[in-house]
Design a protein around this motif. Structure first.
Motif, PDB file in Angstrom:
ATOM      1  N   UNK A  38       0.826  -1.200  -0.113  1.00  0.00           N
ATOM      2  CA  UNK A  38       0.001   0.040  -0.107  1.00  0.00           C
ATOM      3  C   UNK A  38       0.837   1.077  -0.055  1.00  0.00           C
ATOM      4  N   UNK A  39       0.302   2.531  -0.347  1.00  0.00           N
ATOM      5  CA  UNK A  39       0.788   3.999  -0.405  1.00  0.00           C
ATOM      6  C   UNK A  39       1.146   4.216   0.833  1.00  0.00           C
ATOM      7  N   UNK A  40       0.625   3.531   2.012  1.00  0.00           N
ATOM      8  CA  UNK A  40       1.007   4.564   3.331  1.00  0.00           C
ATOM      9  C   UNK A  40       2.320   4.138   3.627  1.00  0.00           C
ATOM     10  N   UNK A  41       2.976   3.048   3.018  1.00  0.00           N
ATOM     11  CA  UNK A  41       4.359   2.919   3.300  1.00  0.00           C
ATOM     12  C   UNK A  41       5.535   3.405   2.371  1.00  0.00           C
ATOM     13  N   UNK A  42       4.954   4.472   1.405  1.00  0.00           N
ATOM     14  CA  UNK A  42       5.724   5.194   0.644  1.00  0.00           C
ATOM     15  C   UNK A  42       6.329   6.783   1.132  1.00  0.00           C
ATOM     16  N   UNK A  43       7.423   6.999   0.886  1.00  0.00           N
ATOM     17  CA  UNK A  43       7.535   8.527   1.253  1.00  0.00           C
ATOM     18  C   UNK A  43       6.893   9.362   0.274  1.00  0.00           C
TER      19      UNK A  43
END
Length: 188
Positions: A38-43
């Motif tokens: 998921x996106x929540x782990x991307x800077x």
């Protein structure tokens, strides 16, 4: 191969899984992470640029990070735009964009990466000049687990377990390095 270093050298010569090119590209790996966890782990990403001339410093926030997608050691951190020397940063990035990291260490996965620059959010960790850097060094052992390799001492390291037949299971445990092993062999 028995030691960690021997395993790395063996992989450089014999393990040519095409996904590795995606995983070493700092922009392309984002889609890999997005699809799996998921996106929540991307800077947060501010931009991706084919050349240094495309970067508009005025569009970037007060704090940010610039780095090449195809190499190592080209990260430039800006914590205060009012004193940031963008001309020096551009010169460093131009030089880095000309370098093909494959020729540095013969790691084939870097050979065909398109050289680009990404601008990302600055990760601010209170009490530290730079955020804690976690590194995972894995080898295929029984139960498919990644064991931490304390290469850059001292820092906090993590261990993550992957269970056969399942997606990535992120069970992360922090371990302070108290008595580091005398050689990598003891952790493999």
């Amino acid at each position: 191969p028995r030691t960690f270093n021997e395993k790395l050298q063996w992989c450089k010569l014999h393990y040519h899984n095409p996904v590795l090119t995606t995983l070493v590209d700092k922009f392309e790996v984002r889609s890999f992470v997005r699809e799996r966890i998921g996106d929540e782990y991307l800077v947060p990403l501010y931009g991706v640029y084919d050349s240094v001339e495309e970067i508009d410093i005025d569009e970037l926030p007060e704090k940010f990070v610039l780095k090449c997608t195809h190499d190592s050691q080209s990260t430039i951190v800006c914590t205060d735009k009012s004193i940031f020397d963008f001309e020096v940063a551009k010169k460093r990035l131009r030089t880095a964009l000309q370098r093909n990291w494959y020729w540095q260490g013969r790691e084939w996965a870097y050979k065909d990466i398109a050289p680009r620059v990404v601008a990302e959010a600055y990760l601010d960790e209170p009490g530290r000049q730079t955020p804690t850097d976690y590194k995972f060094y894995c080898s295929m052992v029984r139960r498919r687990s990644c064991r931490p390799m304390p290469i850059d001492l001292p820092r906090t390291i993590c261990s993550i377990s992957l269970h056969a037949g399942s997606n990535v299971e992120t069970s992360i445990t922090k371990y302070p390095i108290v008595n580091p092993p005398k050689s990598p062999r003891t952790t493999i």
